[in-house]
Write an enzyme that holds these catalytic residues in place. Structure first.
Site, PDB file in Angstrom:
ATOM      1  N   ASP D 389     -10.059   7.212  -7.339  1.00  0.00           N
ATOM      2  CA  ASP D 389     -10.084   5.769  -7.582  1.00  0.00           C
ATOM      3  C   ASP D 389     -10.850   5.011  -6.502  1.00  0.00           C
ATOM      4  O   ASP D 389     -11.530   4.025  -6.796  1.00  0.00           O
ATOM      5  CB  ASP D 389      -8.650   5.209  -7.613  1.00  0.00           C
TER       6      ASP D 389
HETATM    7  N1  NAP Z   1      -2.531   3.744  -0.374  1.00  0.00           N
HETATM    8  C1  NAP Z   1      -1.654   3.002  -1.020  1.00  0.00           C
HETATM    9  O1  NAP Z   1      -1.042   2.105  -0.475  1.00  0.00           O
HETATM   10  C2  NAP Z   1      -1.384   3.276  -2.476  1.00  0.00           C
HETATM   11  C3  NAP Z   1      -0.076   3.178  -2.959  1.00  0.00           C
HETATM   12  C4  NAP Z   1       0.153   3.404  -4.339  1.00  0.00           C
HETATM   13  C5  NAP Z   1      -0.911   3.697  -5.157  1.00  0.00           C
HETATM   14  N2  NAP Z   1      -2.152   3.770  -4.631  1.00  0.00           N
HETATM   15  C6  NAP Z   1      -3.249   4.085  -5.501  1.00  0.00           C
HETATM   16  O2  NAP Z   1      -3.570   5.447  -5.348  1.00  0.00           O
HETATM   17  C7  NAP Z   1      -4.955   5.612  -5.552  1.00  0.00           C
HETATM   18  C8  NAP Z   1      -5.558   6.227  -4.323  1.00  0.00           C
HETATM   19  O3  NAP Z   1      -6.856   6.655  -4.606  1.00  0.00           O
HETATM   20  P1  NAP Z   1      -7.351   8.086  -4.192  1.00  0.00           P
HETATM   21  O4  NAP Z   1      -8.791   8.074  -4.485  1.00  0.00           O
HETATM   22  O5  NAP Z   1      -6.929   8.406  -2.784  1.00  0.00           O
HETATM   23  O6  NAP Z   1      -6.534   9.067  -5.083  1.00  0.00           O
HETATM   24  P2  NAP Z   1      -6.591   9.225  -6.680  1.00  0.00           P
HETATM   25  O7  NAP Z   1      -7.461   8.234  -7.284  1.00  0.00           O
HETATM   26  O8  NAP Z   1      -5.173   9.319  -7.110  1.00  0.00           O
HETATM   27  O9  NAP Z   1      -7.330  10.576  -6.857  1.00  0.00           O
HETATM   28  C9  NAP Z   1      -6.789  11.755  -6.360  1.00  0.00           C
HETATM   29  C10 NAP Z   1      -7.676  12.883  -6.824  1.00  0.00           C
HETATM   30  O10 NAP Z   1      -7.307  14.059  -6.132  1.00  0.00           O
HETATM   31  C11 NAP Z   1      -7.400  15.157  -7.007  1.00  0.00           C
HETATM   32  N3  NAP Z   1      -6.429  16.158  -6.562  1.00  0.00           N
HETATM   33  C12 NAP Z   1      -5.098  16.116  -6.688  1.00  0.00           C
HETATM   34  N4  NAP Z   1      -4.544  17.207  -6.138  1.00  0.00           N
HETATM   35  C13 NAP Z   1      -5.571  17.953  -5.661  1.00  0.00           C
HETATM   36  C14 NAP Z   1      -5.647  19.203  -4.999  1.00  0.00           C
HETATM   37  N5  NAP Z   1      -4.551  19.922  -4.700  1.00  0.00           N
HETATM   38  N6  NAP Z   1      -6.861  19.681  -4.645  1.00  0.00           N
HETATM   39  C15 NAP Z   1      -7.979  18.958  -4.947  1.00  0.00           C
HETATM   40  N7  NAP Z   1      -7.958  17.785  -5.588  1.00  0.00           N
HETATM   41  C16 NAP Z   1      -6.760  17.300  -5.944  1.00  0.00           C
HETATM   42  C17 NAP Z   1      -7.113  14.615  -8.386  1.00  0.00           C
HETATM   43  O11 NAP Z   1      -7.945  15.227  -9.365  1.00  0.00           O
HETATM   44  P3  NAP Z   1      -7.494  16.573 -10.098  1.00  0.00           P
HETATM   45  O12 NAP Z   1      -6.163  16.301 -10.695  1.00  0.00           O
HETATM   46  O13 NAP Z   1      -8.582  16.805 -11.067  1.00  0.00           O
HETATM   47  O14 NAP Z   1      -7.456  17.606  -9.017  1.00  0.00           O
HETATM   48  C18 NAP Z   1      -7.517  13.151  -8.272  1.00  0.00           C
HETATM   49  O15 NAP Z   1      -8.763  12.895  -8.872  1.00  0.00           O
HETATM   50  C19 NAP Z   1      -5.528   4.255  -5.844  1.00  0.00           C
HETATM   51  O16 NAP Z   1      -5.521   4.008  -7.224  1.00  0.00           O
HETATM   52  C20 NAP Z   1      -4.510   3.370  -5.169  1.00  0.00           C
HETATM   53  O17 NAP Z   1      -4.500   2.059  -5.675  1.00  0.00           O
HETATM   54  C21 NAP Z   1      -2.402   3.597  -3.298  1.00  0.00           C
END
Ligand code: NAP
Ligand code: NAP
Lengths: 462, 105, 105, 462
Positions: D389
Site C-alpha cells: 500500500d
Molecule cells: N502503520 C500503521 O500505523 C498502520 C496501522 C494499521 C494499518 N495500516 C495500514 O497497513 C498498510 C501498510 O502498508 P504496507 O505497504 O507496509 O503493507 P501492506 O500494504 O499490508 O502490504 C504488505 C505486503 O507484504 C506481503 N507479505 C506479507 N507477508 C509476507 C512474507 N512473509 N514475505 C513476503 N511478503 C509478504 C503481502 O503480499 P503477499 O500476501 O502477496 O505476500 C503484502 O503485499 C497500509 O495500508 C496502512 O494504512 C498501517
C-alpha cells in the site's frame, strides 16, 4: 442573579484566563490572548455586582466601589499608555506590587469581617496572603525604584545584613503563628509590617541584572495570594486564576533565569548569601583613548566588517533610526554590517529586537549572541551604542561581581571597539568596565543620537 | 465546595499553568509576565466582594483601597501588555520578509 | 461535591489532557494511545465499587464481569505499552551514535 | 480508612495519570511515564478495597472480586507478553473494547442498584456510558477482526447501508430518551443492544488505512464513558482520569489522522458517506514480469544507488536481519544504500523504525518519506520488501479508493522496482497495485526472508 449562572460565568472567566496565557505564549496569538484575558476580567467585574447574596444580606458601598474603580482606571490607563518603552519594566513591577497590596488588604478586611467566625484553615490562608502580599508590595516598590534609577541599581548589602533578614523573617513567621493561634488583630498588623520590611530587605541585595527575575518571582507569588484569597472568599474563579498565575509565573521565572544564564537559587537566596561588595576597579583616574567623530568615521570607512552592539542607551537616546542610517551608509559602501543582539540588552527581554524592528532594520541583520560571538575575530570594528554590561568582560573574569556568569558579547576579540556613551559612568549593574581602558577601545562621548549624527556627517564628508 | 474539590481544582490548575506556558519563546517573556500580572488583578473581584459586605468604616476603607489598587493592577496590566505586543507585531512580517529573501536567493 | 466543582474539574482536566500530549512525536503515537487505553482501565475501581455494594445476583454478575474486563484492560494495557517502549529504547542510542558520527565528520 | 486519606490517595492517583501521559509523550520519559501510570492504577485498586462506606453498609463480594481480578491478570498479562509485535495493534483494540464494555456494565449495574433513586443527571450519564461503552466494545471487536485479518480489511459497504446506520443511530437515541423519561430497565437493555449494533455498522465501512485512527477515537470515547461513570459513582478519580483520556485521545486521534494524511471528518462519517466500492483493477489475468534471485542479484550488483522499502511483510517474515545482511554486502561494494521509511508502513506508527533498530540497522540509513522521495529519480533499484500500500500509486490516481490522498513513496520514479512478495494478493487496504504490472517492475515471489537469503547467496556467487 441565579447562583448557577453566576458560578458558570465564573468558570467561563477562569477558562478565558487559561486561553489568555496559552495565547500569550505564541507570537501569533499573543495579542489576541491578552484581549481574551481582558474580556474575561471585564466580564467578571461586571458580574460580581450581581452576585447572589445569602438570606437577608444586601449590597453595600456600591457607589464607593464604582468610584474607586473609576479612579483606578483613570490612574492605570494613562500610566500604561504614556509610559516610554524604556520604562515599561518598572511599570510592570509597580502594577504587580499594587496587586499584591490589594490581595493583602482583601485578606485583612475579610479577616476583620469574619472575626472569630473564621476557621483555622481560613486564618492560615489569610496569614499567607498578608505575608506574601505585603512582601510582594514592598519588594516591587524597591524594584521600581531600582529600575527607575531613583536608587542605586547595585546590590545593597550592609554588614550583618543577612542576620537582619533572617531575624525579620523569623519575626514574620512568629507573628504569623501568633495570629493563627490567637485569631486576634494586633499580631496580624505587626506581621504585615514585618512582611513589608522583609520585602524591602529581600530585594535590596539583588543586583541589577537579576531584577527582572525578581519581578517575575513576585508576580508568581502574588498569584498565589490571589488563590489563597479565593479560598477564604470561596471563589473558584480566584482559586483557578491565582493558581494559574502562580504556576505559570514559576515556570516563567525559571525560564528567564535560564535565558540570562543566572542561577535562580542564587538570585532567591542572594539576600542571605551576599557579601559586602568588593570595590571593583581602583577608582584612580586612568587614561582612556577618546576620539572625534572624524576618527570614528575613518575607522568605519576602512573596515570590511562592522558589528553594531545596541544597548539600553540607544533606547534612551531614541537613536535607532540614526543607527539605521549609519548602517545603511556603510552597507552601501560594501561593508558587511550586522547588529549583535544580547538577550538582556535594554531593560526587558526582547527590548532591542523591538526597537530595531520599529526602525525597520532588516530582520536578517539582527544576529543573536550565540551566532555573532564566533564572528568577532573576523570583525574589524565593533560600534557599541549605549551598551555596557552586555559587553563587560567582568562577567567572565570577576567572580562575585553582580553580572558574573552572564554570557556576554565578546567584542574584545574584534580589531577595534568604539563606545558611544556620555560619560565614564558604569552601566545598569553598576560595575566598572575594563574594556573602556583597553588599548583597542576608542570612546566617543555624548548622547548616542548626537554622536551618530556627527559620525554620519563625517562619513559623508570623507 | 468540599476541601477535596478545592484541592483537586488547585492541583489541576497548577498543571494547566505549567503546561500552557512551557513552550513560550524568549521574546515573549516580558509580555507573558505582564499578561499574567494583569490576570492576578482579578483580585478586584475579591475586593468588590469584601467591600460589598463590609459593615464598619475600617473594613470599608481597607476594601475600597483594595478595589482601587486592584483596578490599577488589572486595567493597567492589560493595557501595557497590549502596548508591548503592538510593538512586536512588526516582527513576524520582518521574519517573513527574511524568509522570502532567502527563498529568492 | 457540588456540580459546579465537578464541572470545573472536568473543564480543567480537558485542558490538562490537551496540553500534556500536544507535543508528542509521531513515533510515540502508538505507545501513547496504548498507555491512555490502560489508564481508562481505572474503570476497574468503579467496577469494584459497584460489585462491593451489589446486593442481588444480577447486579453482582454484571459487576463481576465488569471487574474481569476492566482488569484485562488495565493490566494488559500497561504491560503491552511497556513492551512496545522496551523496543523503542534501542533508538535513542542509535540516534546518539548518528550524532557522534556526524560530529566526528 | 479515613475518608480524607481515601480521597487524597485518589487525587494522588489522578495526578500520577497526568504525569504518565506527560511522560509518554516524550521518548526519553515514555517508559517511566507508563510505569508511573501502572503504579498509580495499582495503588487505586488496592485502596478501593478499604473505601470508607456509608453508615450501616458493609463490603460485599470481596472474594468474587479478587477472583475476577486474578483471572483478568491471568488473561491479560500473558496476552500482552506473548503477542507478536506484528499483532500488537489488534491487541490494543481489544483491550480498549473490553474497557468500554466494563464501563457499560458498571453503569448498568449501578443503574439497577440505584433503582428509582437515581437523579435525572445520573440517568443521563448512565445512558451516555452505556451507549458509548457498547459502541466502543463492538466497534473494537470489528477493528480487531479486521486487523487480525479474520475478516476483510476492505471497507464493507452495502447498498443503502447509510440508511441502516442512520436508522440504528436514531433507534439508539430514541431508546435513550425513553430510558431517561421512564427510568425503566427494558429500554436501557434495548438501547444497549442497538448501540452494540451501531458500533459494528460504524466500523465496517472503515478502510484498512483508517483503522488505527478509529481505534484511537474509540479509545478517547471510552475515556469519556469512564468520566461519566465517575460522575454517577461520585468518584473524582474516575472523572479526572476519564476526562484526561478523552481529551488527550481526541488530540492524538487528530494528530494520527494528520500524520497519515487522512481527513478525520472523512474517517468519522465514512459510514454515512461511503459508497459501494468501485471494483479497482479488472481482475483479468494480466502479465507480470517475475524474476529469479540471480536476476535480482545482477540488477543490484550494477546499481549505484539502492533504496530498500520495508513493509508489513518484512515484519511478518522476520526478515529484518537478512535485509541488513544484504544491505551491508551492497554497501561493501560501494553501492549507496538507504531504507525508505513510510510513516504507516507496517501495522502501527513507527513499526519499521523499531524493527530495523532491533536489527541494528544504522540510524542514518533510515530515511523518512519526505526526504527519500526526491531521491528516487537518482535511484537505480528500489527493493520493496513486503510492502504494498505504501508504494501504491492508486493513492494518487484513483479518487475514491480507500487509501486515496495518503502520501506514498514514489518508487516508480526509480530505474527499476523489485517486489519481494508471496503472491499477487493486494496489501492491507485490499486494492490492486498497478505498479506490479509496470514495465520496470520485477517480481520475486516467495517469503521475504527466503527470497532475501537466495539473493544474498546469488550475490556472493557473482
Ligand atoms: N502503520 C500503521 O500505523 C498502520 C496501522 C494499521 C494499518 N495500516 C495500514 O497497513 C498498510 C501498510 O502498508 P504496507 O505497504 O507496509 O503493507 P501492506 O500494504 O499490508 O502490504 C504488505 C505486503 O507484504 C506481503 N507479505 C506479507 N507477508 C509476507 C512474507 N512473509 N514475505 C513476503 N511478503 C509478504 C503481502 O503480499 P503477499 O500476501 O502477496 O505476500 C503484502 O503485499 C497500509 O495500508 C496502512 O494504512 C498501517
Ligand atoms: N533586558 C532585560 O531583560 C533587563 C531587565 C532589567 C535589567 N537588565 C540589565 O540591564 C543591563 C543591560 O545592559 P546594556 O549593556 O544594554 O545597558 P547598560 O549596561 O545599562 O549600559 C547602558 C549604557 O548606555 C549609556 N547611555 C545611557 N544613556 C545614553 C545616551 N542617551 N546616549 C549614549 N549613551 C547612553 C550609559 O553610559 P553613560 O551613562 O555614560 O552614557 C551606559 O553605559 C544589564 O545589566 C541587564 O542585566 C536587563
Amino acid at each position: 442573579m441565579n447562583k448557577n449562572i453566576y458560578e458558570l460565568l465564573g468558570l467561563v472567566v477562569a477558562l478565558s484566563f487559561i486561553l489568555a496565557l496559552k495565547g500569550l505564549s505564541a507570537p501569533k496569538t499573543a495579542r489576541r490572548g491578552n484581549l481574551i484575558g481582558a474580556a474575561g476580567a471585564t466580564l467578571a467585574t461586571v458580574v460580581v455586582f450581581f452576585a447572589p447574596l445569602g438570606e437577608g444580606k444586601s449590597h453595600h458601598n456600591t457607589i464607593l466601589i464604582l468610584a474607586a474603580i473609576a479612579i483606578g482606571v483613570l490612574v492605570g490607563v494613562p500610566a500604561a499608555r504614556k509610559i516610554q518603552m524604556t520604562q515599561m519594566p518598572q511599570l510592570v513591577a509597580l502594577f504587580n506590587g499594587v496587586g499584591g497590596g490589594a490581595a493583602a488588604l482583601v485578606a485583612t478586611a475579610e479577616y476583620l469581617n469574619l472575626g472569630t467566625g473564621a476557621s483555622t484553615a481560613e486564618v492560615v490562608a489569610t496569614v499567607f496572603t498578608v505575608i506574601v502580599g505585603c512582601t510582594s508590595f514592598s519588594g516591587s516598590v524597591i524594584t521600581f525604584l531600582k529600575l527607575q534609577e531613583l536608587m542605586t541599581t547595585r546590590p545593597v548589602v550592609f554588614p550583618g545584613g543577612r542576620f537582619v533578614i533572617a531575624a525579620t523573617l523569623a519575626g514574620v513567621l512568629g507573628t504569623g503563628g501568633w495570629t493563627i493561634s490567637s485569631g486576634a488583630n494586633t499580631p496580624l498588623l505587626v506581621m504585615g509590617g514585618l512582611a513589608l520590611l522583609f520585602g524591602v530587605l529581600f530585594v535590596l541585595p539583588v543586583g541589577g541584572a537579576d531584577v527582572p527575575i525578581v519581578i517575575s518571582l513576585l508576580n508568581a507569588f502574588t498569584g498565589l495570594t490571589v488563590a489563597a484569597s479565593g479560598y477564604v472568599l470561596q471563589s473558584t474563579l480566584l482559586i483557578v486564576a491565582g493558581t494559574l498565575v502562580g504556576a505559570s509565573g514559576t515556570i516563567l521565572t525559571r525560564k528567564m533565569a535560564e535565558a540570562m544564564g543566572r542561577s535562580l537559587f542564587g538570585t532567591l537566596f542572594g539576600a542571605f548569601t551576599a557579601k559586602p561588595q568588593v570595590a571593583t576597579g581602583e577608582q584612580e583616574a586612568r587614561s582612556v583613548k577618546s576620539g572625534s567623530p572624524d576618527d570614528v568615521a575613518i575607522l568605519l570607512n576602512y573596515a570590511q566588517r562592522v558589528v553594531i552592539v545596541p544597548g539600553f542607551g540607544l533606547a534612551v537616546a531614541q537613536a535607532q533610526h540614526t543607527v539605521r542610517e549609519l548602517a545603511d551608509m556603510l552597507a552601501a559602501k560594501g561593508i558587511d554590517v550586522a547588529y549583535g543582539i544580547h538577550p538582556v540588552a535594554g531593560r526587558m527581554p526582547g527590548h532591542m529586537n523591538v526597537l530595531l524592528a520599529e526602525a525597520n532594520v532588516p530582520y536578517e541583520q539582527l544576529v543573536e549572541m550565540d551566532e555573532v560571538n564566533p564572528t568577532f575575530p573576523q570583525t574589524d570594528v565593533v560600534l557599541v551604542v549605549g551598551a555596557n554590561d552586555v559587553v563587560n568582560p567582568a562577567a567572565k573574569t570577576t567572580p562575585g561581581c553582580p553580572i558574573y556568569g552572564m554570557p556576554i558579547l565578546d567584542v574584545s576579540e574584534a580589531g577595534n571597539v568604539i563606545f558611544l556613551k556620555r560619560s565614564m559612568r558604569p552601566g545598569f549593574a553598576g560595575i566598572e568596565n575594563e574594556l573602556l581602558y583597553d588599548a583597542k577601545t576608542t570612546l566617543l562621548f555624548g548622547d548616542a543620537k548626537d554622536s551618530l549624527t556627527k559620525v554620519v556627517n563625517a562619513l559623508k564628508a570623507l | 465546595m468540599t476541601s477535596m474539590a478545592i484541592l483537586t481544582i488547585f492541583a489541576l490548575s497548577i498543571f494547566v499553568g505549567f503546561e500552557v506556558v512551557s513552550k513560550v519563546s524568549t521574546t515573549l517573556h516580558t509580555p507573558l509576565m505582564s499578561g499574567a500580572n494583569a490576570i492576578h488583578g482579578i483580585i478586584l473581584v475579591g475586593a468588590i466582594m469584601v467591600a460589598d459586605s463590609a459593615t464598619n468604616t475600617l473594613e470599608t476603607t481597607l476594601a475600597i483601597l483594595a478595589v482601587l489598587l486592584a483596578t490599577i493592577n488589572m486595567v493597567g496590566g492589560f493595557v501595557v501588555t497590549d502596548r508591548m505586543l503592538e510593538m512586536f507585531k512588526g516582527k513576524p512580517k520582518a521574519a517573513k520578509a527574511n524568509k522570502d529573501a532567502e527563498a529568492s536567493k
